[in-house]
Design an enzyme around this catalytic site. Structure first.
Site, mmCIF file in Angstrom:
data_model
loop_
_atom_site.group_PDB
_atom_site.id
_atom_site.type_symbol
_atom_site.label_atom_id
_atom_site.label_comp_id
_atom_site.label_asym_id
_atom_site.label_seq_id
_atom_site.Cartn_x
_atom_site.Cartn_y
_atom_site.Cartn_z
ATOM 1 N N TYR A 1 -2.045 0.611 10.787
ATOM 2 C CA TYR A 1 -2.155 -0.090 9.346
ATOM 3 C C TYR A 1 -0.684 0.579 8.687
ATOM 4 O O TYR A 1 -0.113 -0.414 7.976
ATOM 5 C CB TYR A 1 -3.356 0.805 8.782
ATOM 6 C CG TYR A 1 -3.410 0.396 7.351
ATOM 7 C CD1 TYR A 1 -3.791 -1.121 6.746
ATOM 8 C CD2 TYR A 1 -3.435 1.015 6.037
ATOM 9 C CE1 TYR A 1 -3.691 -1.734 5.659
ATOM 10 C CE2 TYR A 1 -3.870 0.661 4.925
ATOM 11 C CZ TYR A 1 -3.792 -0.587 4.625
ATOM 12 O OH TYR A 1 -3.880 -1.190 3.176
ATOM 13 N N SER B 1 0.917 -1.136 0.007
ATOM 14 C CA SER B 1 -0.009 -0.045 0.003
ATOM 15 C C SER B 1 0.809 1.109 -0.055
ATOM 16 O O SER B 1 2.068 1.284 0.418
ATOM 17 C CB SER B 1 -0.858 -0.012 1.113
ATOM 18 O OG SER B 1 -1.447 1.207 1.285
HETATM 19 C C1 8X3 Z 1 -4.937 1.866 1.307
HETATM 20 C C2 8X3 Z 1 -4.336 3.094 1.154
HETATM 21 O O1 8X3 Z 1 -4.283 5.586 2.099
HETATM 22 O O2 8X3 Z 1 -6.276 4.343 3.010
HETATM 23 O O3 8X3 Z 1 -4.266 0.774 1.508
HETATM 24 O O4 8X3 Z 1 -3.913 3.889 3.663
HETATM 25 S S1 8X3 Z 1 -4.925 4.239 2.651
#
Ligand code: 8X3
Length: 250
Positions: free
Chosen positions: A149, A136
């Site tokens: 995340y 990501s």
């Molecule tokens: C998703 C991108 O910007 O929501 O993998 O973290 S973000």
């Protein structure tokens, strides 16, 4: 190693029940792969496998026995797409929900490692394997409220780099495809605990966020380069997104 070109090559896609995973399974099937669709939701992957002439294997990537069963079903694997993952919450570091952070590390990093470790013999057996890890832009940029995340997706980037070093000299390539803003049915909805309004706000005013098919197209391209061509990393964003905080909204 010579491979039997008369047999369809096998691709395994995790998280194939929806979004980027399902779109990738379709894209690889269109390229002639026999696709093993792996995910927890059996009904969805069975439907998908029937549609694309693939195989459904119910699999929870956080469970050793489940992943071992997946590996047992795939003696030879040419392409492994480690797509399963996800985000929960937008808590700041000073209010971190450690259970959510643990879940994100478990699924995005340890799940990927567990599947990769189990399928490496099958990738080796193919004589020409490709591992595509779905990372990501969260593995490139930090943003407020994204710590759990972004830390996990930075982990995906570094595990991909490590694996590439460790497999050097073997006929296996390692690529990380790192998407930015992709509008799928589930990613943001899950992140916001089912709150559709908050999920929709992520994409508000953005003329054309990426779709799952755009990312699937990139993954399929990476997986079908000639054997000597290694695409280490591919960052893909909508035109409207220049950075995490720089998104053009009309
Ligand atoms: C998703 C991108 O910007 O929501 O993998 O973290 S973000």
């Amino acid at each position: 190693m010579d491979t039997d070109q008369t047999q369809p090559r096998t691709a395994v896609v995790t998280g194939a029940s929806s979004g980027i995973g399902a779109a990738t399974a379709r894209a690889l099937a269109a390229q002639g792969f026999r696709v093993v669709c792996a995910a927890r939701r059996s009904d969805r992957i069975e439907e998908l496998a029937a549609e694309i002439g693939g195989v459904a294997v119910t699999c929870d990537i956080t469970d050793d026995a489940s992943v071992e069963a997946l590996a047992a079903a795939v003696p030879e694997c040419h392409v492994l797409v480690n797509n399963a993952g996800g985000a929960i919450g937008t808590d700041r570091v000073d209010g971190a929900d450690l259970d959510a952070w643990r879940w994100m590390y478990d699924v995005n990093v340890l799940g990927l490692v567990r599947v990769t470790r189990a399928l490496l013999p099958a990738l080796r057996a193919s004589g020409d394997g490709v591992i595509v890890n779905v990372g990501s832009t969260a593995g490139r940029w930090a943003y407020e409220g994204g710590g759990g995340y972004t830390a996990a997706k930075h982990g995906v980037k570094v595990v991909s780099e490590t694996l590439r070093l460790e497999l050097n000299g073997e006929p296996i390539r390692v690529c990380e495809v790192a998407p930015g803003m992709v509008r799928t049915d589930e990613f943001s909805l899950k992140r916001f605990g089912g709150d559709q309004e908050k999920a929709d706000a992520v994409y508000a005013g953005v003329e054309a966020p990426l779709l799952a098919e755009d990312v699937a197209d990139a993954i399929s391209w990476v997986a079908t380069r000639p054997s000597h061509v290694d695409i280490d990393e591919l960052v893909i964003k909508p035109r409207a997104q220049a950075a995490a905080h720089k998104v053009h909204r009309g």
